[in-house]
Design an enzyme around this catalytic site. Structure first.
Site, PDB file in Angstrom:
ATOM      1  N   ARG A  36     -15.569  10.981 -11.262  1.00 43.61           N
ATOM      2  CA  ARG A  36     -15.049  11.907 -10.243  1.00 43.61           C
ATOM      3  C   ARG A  36     -15.751  13.261 -10.317  1.00 43.61           C
ATOM      4  O   ARG A  36     -15.867  13.945  -9.308  1.00 43.61           O
ATOM      5  CB  ARG A  36     -13.542  12.074 -10.409  1.00 43.61           C
ATOM      6  CG  ARG A  36     -12.829  10.793 -10.044  1.00 43.61           C
ATOM      7  CD  ARG A  36     -11.407  11.039  -9.687  1.00 43.61           C
ATOM      8  NE  ARG A  36     -10.891   9.913  -8.947  1.00 43.61           N
ATOM      9  CZ  ARG A  36      -9.640   9.490  -8.998  1.00 43.61           C
ATOM     10  NH1 ARG A  36      -8.768  10.099  -9.765  1.00 43.61           N
ATOM     11  NH2 ARG A  36      -9.257   8.469  -8.278  1.00 43.61           N
ATOM     12  N   LYS A 199       0.944  -5.888  -4.412  1.00 44.26           N
ATOM     13  CA  LYS A 199       2.009  -5.512  -3.480  1.00 44.26           C
ATOM     14  C   LYS A 199       1.652  -5.699  -2.014  1.00 44.26           C
ATOM     15  O   LYS A 199       0.753  -5.046  -1.497  1.00 44.26           O
ATOM     16  CB  LYS A 199       2.410  -4.061  -3.742  1.00 44.26           C
ATOM     17  CG  LYS A 199       3.202  -3.915  -5.026  1.00 44.26           C
ATOM     18  CD  LYS A 199       3.392  -2.465  -5.402  1.00 44.26           C
ATOM     19  CE  LYS A 199       2.676  -2.099  -6.671  1.00 44.26           C
ATOM     20  NZ  LYS A 199       1.478  -1.342  -6.573  1.00 44.26           N
ATOM     21  N   GLY A 352      -9.485   2.440  -6.435  1.00 38.96           N
ATOM     22  CA  GLY A 352      -8.427   1.839  -7.242  1.00 38.96           C
ATOM     23  C   GLY A 352      -8.921   0.701  -8.101  1.00 38.96           C
ATOM     24  O   GLY A 352     -10.008   0.766  -8.679  1.00 38.96           O
TER      25      GLY A 352
END
Ligand code: AMP
Length: 395
Positions: A36, A199, A352
């Site tokens: 990052r 999910k 992710g």
């Protein structure tokens, strides 16, 4: 198209830049992955070279509006200074901005860099409080947003500050918008999306939106079982979102009506417990015995996914196709990553877990683009306008 730092004159100007320095750290606070920080370097280096006075800001972790030094940005300041090969002024004050900080910002010379303390030390940050936005804006002449990972949040440092300053994007946001935007707006076809993860709820809107755009939708991971259940299959005790079985059935129908091919697992690697230290067996996806749960896709499915990916010209991948953190259930995700690495298609990895998987397998440099934002890339693919991008000036 949004204006970028290239479209404005920054020489001698105080430029406040929102970066995403939310890096993972070990127990001692040591940074375990600095991607990052390195992703933010092109914008920072450009501003330094152009003679801007550079003020950086970011959040780190969830200090919940308190000055908790566990979440200080000091380790980031040190690493950034090493990477830039120049001093990064860092004044760690609990209120983020005080007189000393304002004075230091005013006294910056052209090409100098300072980093503010964690913006989430202030309660107002995540509420997009006007006072804090104004204080941040008061330090500078121009706002640059380069934090794609938080662009889906309307916070003081990502959106509110733009109420008081002219705002443009940095190179990282420019790159993310270019790759994600091109993929969904004008993809080279066949366009294939691979959706995985646990999910269904998190991904349902993305699936709906992608159904309007893709030629083929591959569904793997835990969420595949809700779709398999909707076809009346025996899924044993695999993870299931019982409330969304009907929705899954609707999506399958919708895809059929649109001529979009939906590809579901045909076999699975299963276990009786969610554990790596237990017996595993392969079953067909329509007949998983009651006490077994599917934790990875099986070999027939891997071959099927490979076949679907063979002729693809654009691929978007979001979410692992198995519980890849456990080595016994990582094969499917590794094989998907390899298939993308071998492919000549434009390959885009949503942030992710799939980004982490690709990094872990050493295949990151084989992909066209790895998004730095998990939640942000999902919302972008849903077709939502991200608040941190909406506030930027148009060309
Ligand atoms: P998500 O946050 O929804 O993207 O889900 C990512 C997680 O899904 C990872 O931690 C995987 O371990 C998990 N996962 C993938 N496949 C399965 C599965 N078949 N059963 C349970 N969890 C899974």
């Amino acid at each position: 198209m949004k204006k970028t730092v290239r479209d404005i004159d920054v020489k001698g100007k105080k430029v406040i830049v929102r970066c995403d320095f939310n890096v993972p750290q070990d127990k001692e606070g040591k940074i375990t992955d600095d991607i990052r920080i390195t992703s933010a370097l092109p914008t920072i280096r450009y501003l330094v070279e152009q003679g801007a006075k550079v003020i950086l800001m970011s959040h780190l972790g969830r200090p919940e509006g308190e000055a908790n030094m566990k979440y200080t940005l000091k380790p980031v300041a040190d690493r950034l200074s090493e990477l830039l090969g120049r001093r990064v002024l860092f004044l760690s004050v609990p209120e983020v901005i005080n007189e000393e900080v304002s004075k230091a910002a005013t006294e910056l010379a052209e090409g100098e860099v300072m980093l503010l303390e964690n913006v989430r030390f202030r309660k107002e940050e995540t509420k997009n409080g006007a006072e804090f936005s104004k204080e941040l804006a008061g330090l500078a002449d121009i706002f640059v947003n380069d934090a794609f990972g938080t662009a889906h949040r309307a916070h003081s440092s990502t959106a509110g500050v733009a109420d008081y300053l002219s705002a443009v994007s940095g190179f990282l946001i420019e790159k993310e918008v270019k790759f994600l935007g091109n993929a969904v707006e004008s993809p080279e076809r066949p366009f294939v999306a691979i959706m995985g993860g646990a999910k269904v709820a998190d991904k349902i809107l993305v699936i709906e939106s992608l159904l309007e755009k893709v030629d083929t939708l591959i569904i793997g991971g835990g969420m595949a079982f809700t779709f398999l259940k909707s076809k009346g299959y025996e899924i044993g005790k695999s993870i299931l979102d019982a409330e969304r079985v009907n929705l899954a059935a609707d999506l399958i129908k919708k895809a059929e009506a649109k001529g979009v091919k939906i590809v579901l697992p045909v076999d699975v690697v299963a276990a009786k417990e969610f554990s790596n230290d237990t017996e595993t067996k392969e079953f067909d996806a329509d007949s998983i015995p009651q006490e077994w749960m599917g934790l990875d896709v099986g070999n027939k499915t891997i071959a099927l996914f490979r076949e679907e990916l063979k002729n693809a010209k654009t691929v978007i991948w979001n979410g692992p196709v198995g519980a890849f953190e456990m080595s016994n259930f990582a094969k499917g995700t590794i094989e998907v990553a390899k298939a993308l690495a071998d492919s000549s298609a434009v390959t885009i990895i949503g942030g992710g877990d799939s980004a982490a998987a690709v990094e872990q397998f050493g295949l990151a440099d084989k992909m066209t683009h790895i998004s730095t934002g998990g939640g942000a890339s999902l919302e972008f693919l849903e077709g939502k306008e991200l608040p941190g991008i909406a506030v930027l000036q148009n060309k």
